[in-house]
Scaffold this motif. Structure first.
Motif: not given
Length: 150
Positions: A68-76
């Motif tokens: 979940k954190i990695l998805r957020k970081l990738a989206d950012k």
């Protein structure tokens, strides 16, 4: 109020004051990222070939939480996935240029925090340090045990 309640109030006060102090030293470049995201960026920047499993172990979190954190970081735009050669099963993560800037700013903020806290800790006597170390070892052991049960 008994001594246990007094200690609980002091822990709460410490938590609130620590949060306020952190906000004073936060850099604008780190706004928009929570602590878990920044710690994940830090782990990616330090680890060789970081994948979800390695990051979960490093951060003591579940693989689902890391994903979940990695998805957020990738989206950012802070991290990007990559694969090694023909191995299409393992996905690793690396910092983008923007992620590297965040990593550097986070490391700088962390060093500043360590310096500020050590100034106080170095003013304590050996007896005070020993008592504090014993207390936090016991408290952290209890917290880890409770987390293992939940």
């Amino acid at each position: 109020m008994d001594r246990s309640e007094e200690l609980l109030q002091l822990v709460l006060e410490y938590t609130n004051l620590s949060d306020e102090t952190d906000k004073l030293h936060n850099r604008d470049s780190l706004s928009g990222y929570d602590n878990s995201e920044l710690n994940c960026l830090d782990a990616i920047g330090r680890l060789e070939q970081p994948n979800v499993t390695a990051l979960a172990g490093e951060m003591r979190m579940t693989k689902g939480a890391i994903s979940k954190i990695l998805r957020k970081l990738a989206d950012k735009g802070a991290v990007e996935p990559y694969q090694l050669g023909s191995n299409r099963q393992k996905i690793f993560y690396r910092l983008t240029d923007a992620g590297q800037e965040l990593f550097d700013a986070h490391r700088e903020r962390h060093r500043g925090w360590e310096e500020r806290e050590l100034l106080f800790f170095r003013s304590l006597s050996e007896e005070e340090l020993s008592g504090a170390i014993r207390f936090f070892n016991d408290y952290n052991t209890d917290l880890r045990a409770r987390l293992g049960k939940e």
